[in-house]
Write a protein that holds these residues in place. Structure first.
Motif, mmCIF file in Angstrom:
data_model
loop_
_atom_site.group_PDB
_atom_site.id
_atom_site.type_symbol
_atom_site.label_atom_id
_atom_site.label_comp_id
_atom_site.label_asym_id
_atom_site.label_seq_id
_atom_site.Cartn_x
_atom_site.Cartn_y
_atom_site.Cartn_z
ATOM 1 N N HIS A 86 9.825 3.660 -21.544
ATOM 2 C CA HIS A 86 9.421 5.072 -21.512
ATOM 3 C C HIS A 86 9.760 5.830 -22.787
ATOM 4 C CE1 HIS A 86 13.697 5.298 -20.807
ATOM 5 N NE2 HIS A 86 13.644 6.582 -21.058
ATOM 6 N N LYS A 87 10.657 5.322 -23.621
ATOM 7 C CA LYS A 87 11.151 6.114 -24.757
ATOM 8 C C LYS A 87 10.033 6.533 -25.713
ATOM 9 C CE LYS A 87 16.043 5.138 -24.876
ATOM 10 N NZ LYS A 87 16.241 4.025 -23.929
ATOM 11 N N ILE A 88 8.958 5.781 -25.729
ATOM 12 C CA ILE A 88 7.835 6.107 -26.610
ATOM 13 C C ILE A 88 7.200 7.458 -26.252
ATOM 14 C CG2 ILE A 88 6.099 4.851 -25.251
ATOM 15 C CD1 ILE A 88 6.263 4.841 -29.093
ATOM 16 N N GLY A 189 17.017 11.302 -28.759
ATOM 17 C CA GLY A 189 16.459 10.265 -27.912
ATOM 18 C C GLY A 189 16.562 10.436 -26.420
ATOM 19 N N SER A 190 17.344 11.402 -25.924
ATOM 20 C CA SER A 190 17.406 11.555 -24.473
ATOM 21 C C SER A 190 17.461 13.037 -24.111
ATOM 22 C CB SER A 190 18.602 10.793 -23.901
ATOM 23 O OG SER A 190 18.470 10.706 -22.487
ATOM 24 N N ALA A 191 17.510 13.326 -22.817
ATOM 25 C CA ALA A 191 17.399 14.730 -22.379
ATOM 26 C C ALA A 191 18.758 15.413 -22.454
ATOM 27 C CB ALA A 191 16.838 14.781 -20.965
ATOM 28 N N VAL A 230 19.933 6.349 -14.748
ATOM 29 C CA VAL A 230 20.326 7.492 -15.568
ATOM 30 C C VAL A 230 21.284 7.075 -16.672
ATOM 31 C CG1 VAL A 230 21.280 9.820 -15.579
ATOM 32 C CG2 VAL A 230 20.126 8.979 -13.533
ATOM 33 N N GLY A 231 20.764 7.065 -17.909
ATOM 34 C CA GLY A 231 21.622 6.922 -19.071
ATOM 35 C C GLY A 231 21.889 8.341 -19.546
ATOM 36 N N GLY A 232 21.234 8.736 -20.637
ATOM 37 C CA GLY A 232 21.271 10.152 -21.021
ATOM 38 C C GLY A 232 20.478 10.987 -20.031
ATOM 39 N N GLY A 233 19.437 10.377 -19.472
ATOM 40 C CA GLY A 233 18.707 11.055 -18.397
ATOM 41 C C GLY A 233 17.243 11.334 -18.656
ATOM 42 N N SER A 234 16.641 10.717 -19.697
ATOM 43 C CA SER A 234 15.269 11.118 -20.024
ATOM 44 C C SER A 234 14.230 10.551 -19.065
ATOM 45 C CB SER A 234 14.928 10.754 -21.468
ATOM 46 O OG SER A 234 14.827 9.369 -21.659
ATOM 47 N N ASN A 235 14.345 9.258 -18.681
ATOM 48 C CA ASN A 235 13.314 8.736 -17.770
ATOM 49 C C ASN A 235 13.457 9.369 -16.395
ATOM 50 O OD1 ASN A 235 13.936 6.408 -15.571
ATOM 51 N ND2 ASN A 235 15.503 6.303 -17.153
ATOM 52 N N SER A 236 14.698 9.608 -15.958
ATOM 53 C CA SER A 236 14.894 10.167 -14.619
ATOM 54 C C SER A 236 14.405 11.615 -14.542
ATOM 55 C CB SER A 236 16.365 10.064 -14.209
ATOM 56 O OG SER A 236 17.202 10.660 -15.164
ATOM 57 N N MET A 376 10.394 1.900 -12.959
ATOM 58 C CA MET A 376 10.774 0.784 -13.810
ATOM 59 C C MET A 376 10.637 1.280 -15.254
ATOM 60 S SD MET A 376 9.263 -3.034 -14.422
ATOM 61 C CE MET A 376 8.028 -2.469 -15.567
ATOM 62 N N SER A 377 11.725 1.855 -15.777
ATOM 63 C CA SER A 377 11.662 2.538 -17.080
ATOM 64 C C SER A 377 11.305 1.594 -18.216
ATOM 65 C CB SER A 377 12.996 3.229 -17.364
ATOM 66 O OG SER A 377 14.065 2.308 -17.218
ATOM 67 N N GLY A 378 11.649 0.305 -18.059
ATOM 68 C CA GLY A 378 11.339 -0.643 -19.120
ATOM 69 C C GLY A 378 11.223 -2.046 -18.575
HETATM 70 C C1 PLP Z 1 17.214 3.900 -23.027
HETATM 71 C C2 PLP Z 1 16.781 3.388 -21.727
HETATM 72 C C3 PLP Z 1 17.216 3.967 -20.518
HETATM 73 C C4 PLP Z 1 18.234 5.062 -20.440
HETATM 74 O O1 PLP Z 1 17.897 6.260 -21.063
HETATM 75 P P1 PLP Z 1 17.472 7.553 -20.271
HETATM 76 O O2 PLP Z 1 17.440 8.602 -21.320
HETATM 77 O O3 PLP Z 1 18.515 7.816 -19.214
HETATM 78 O O4 PLP Z 1 16.149 7.307 -19.668
HETATM 79 C C5 PLP Z 1 16.697 3.471 -19.334
HETATM 80 N N1 PLP Z 1 15.814 2.451 -19.318
HETATM 81 C C6 PLP Z 1 15.383 1.863 -20.454
HETATM 82 C C7 PLP Z 1 14.410 0.731 -20.360
HETATM 83 C C8 PLP Z 1 15.845 2.310 -21.697
HETATM 84 O O5 PLP Z 1 15.415 1.715 -22.820
#
Ligand code: PLP
Length: 421
Positions: A86-88, A189-191, A230-236, A376-378
């Motif tokens: 999703h980062k793209i 890179g994240s929210a 949830v990492g930084g939180g962008s996909n969520s 499925m973020s990635g």
């Molecule tokens: C970087 C990453 C995350 C975590 O980042 P968020 O900002 O929380 O979305 C989750 N899934 C994948 C595949 C990533 O590359």
């Protein structure tokens, strides 16, 4: 749900040195302007369609549904987006915005390399110069991503300050931005980070949630719960975004539970023992901090969830109870990777497998005529260096030794060089 003056209830803000006020204000103004500009939005839509490959499918998982014995399991295949995650969405959005603002130079921070890779690809596509700051330790352990960034034409700068990891890469990027903002945009890179970044990243990622909403409406699917890692939180936050202001469905964030509850054993900013309020790197949120307010070491098998802070909007929604948080251990994530690969032919990234594992746990709590939607973020191709030593330790070991021997004998490389001449 937009921030109010950069705040989401008690979290958020813009705790930065005076020199960064101007670029942040200029960015907020441009963002507001272009998100209401039809030409910009149409250009973005076409890039999303033709370059990223949107919309991404919403897949009904029949075998998983049957085996889990509860809700219908649906998977948003965001990992099919170009570059594999999703980062793209955010990288393209911010780079296009920067281009409109007249910037010619892009900088980004990266930890594991996924955001650096997405930004490098976006810059290649849009014809922008790209510099990625990466801790020296990360450069060494993430060589495949460094190689990919260089193929995309980016310059990777190894940061030698501090712990030489993500935190130090962010500091270095901030320093560069403060000195060069006339021609440079910083793609965060994240929210998280100082306002307006949490709003910007959420809006560019909300394409995920908007598609899910439309896809479910078209197919008359009633959503009981949505689950994201949830990492930084962008996909969520992008996935949840169109549903936040409603009472339903349940929104569930899966954090990295690592190997246990102890300090240094996880990255659980909402559910962990060492989680507390703090201010770091320009924003107020929940962090893993020691008694002196210093960042604690974190641990997770998934590099993308291994960060000591969380986006301020997620922290606020966790506090208010709109989003439920759960910690998923490394071994549960690995089990989820195997489960969805074997039963559905879908290889989750280790990060996304945290969401898959959380969905497996709650499937029976949701009625059978409703859906649990997993983001499925990635995809998991990037993780073979981590999963293979766990799933097939001996064979992998032999493979690596054979590879080294092959490289040292130099024969294949020599042949390949002749062929590319
Ligand atoms: C970087 C990453 C995350 C975590 O980042 P968020 O900002 O929380 O979305 C989750 N899934 C994948 C595949 C990533 O590359």
């Amino acid at each position: 749900m937009k921030s109010t003056d950069g705040f989401f209830n008690q979290y958020g803000g813009k705790y930065v040195a005076e020199v960064l006020r101007r670029p942040l204000d200029e960015l907020a103004e441009a963002f507001h302007f272009y998100m209401n500009d039809k030409v910009f939005l149409e250009e973005l839509r076409i890039i999303q369609r033709d370059y990223i490959g949107r919309e991404t499918p919403l897949y009904f998982a029949p075998t998983a549904t049957k085996l889990l014995g509860g809700a219908q399991i649906y998977i948003k295949l965001e990992g099919l987006a170009n570059t594999g995650a999703h980062k793209i969405n955010n990288a393209i959005g911010q780079c296009l915005l920067a281009k409109k603002m007249g910037k010619t130079r892009i900088i980004a921070e990266t930890g594991a390399g996924q955001h650096g890779l997405a930004t490098a690809a976006a810059c290649a596509k849009l014809g922008l110069e790209c510099i990625v700051y990466m801790g020296e330790v990360d450069v060494r352990r993430q060589q495949p991503n460094v190689a990919a960034m260089e193929l995309y034409g980016a310059k990777v700068c190894a940061v030698t300050a501090g712990s030489r990891t993500l935190k130090d890469a962010v500091n270095e990027a901030m320093r560069d931005w403060a000195a060069n903002f006339e021609n440079t945009h910083y793609v965060l890179g994240s929210a998280l980070g100082p306002a307006p970044f949490p709003d910007i990243v959420r809006e560019f990622q909300s394409v995920i949630g908007n598609e899910v909403k439309r896809q479910c409406e078209e197919r008359s699917v009633k959503i009981g719960a949505m689950v994201a890692c949830v990492g930084g939180g962008s996909n969520s936050i992008g996935f949840f975004s169109p549903f936040i202001d409603q009472k339903e469905p349940r929104l569930i964030g899966a954090e990295a539970g690592g190997i246990g509850n102890g300090v240094g054993e996880n990255a659980s900013r909402m559910t962990g023992d060492a989680a507390r309020d703090g201010i770091m790197q320009g924003y107020k949120s929940r962090f893993l901090l020691d008694d002196d307010g210093q960042a604690l070491p974190t641990r997770s098998i998934s590099a993308g969830l291994d960060y000591c802070g969380i986006g301020p909007q997620l922290a606020a929604l966790g506090k208010s109870g709109r989003i439920e948080f759960t910690a998923i251990r490394d071994e549960e994530a690995l089990e989820a990777v195997k489960f969805f690969a074997k039963n559905e032919g879908i290889l989750f990234a280790l990060e996304s497998a945290h969401a898959g594992a959380a969905a497996m746990k709650i499937a029976r709590e949701i009625p059978k005529d409703q859906a649990v939607v997993i983001n499925m973020s990635g995809r998991g191709d990037k993780d073979v260096f981590i999963t293979s030593p766990v799933f097939r330790p001996e064979e992998w070991n032999q493979f690596l030794h054979a590879e080294i021997e092959r490289l040292e004998s130099n024969k294949d490389i020599h042949d390949a060089k002749i062929m590319t001449k």
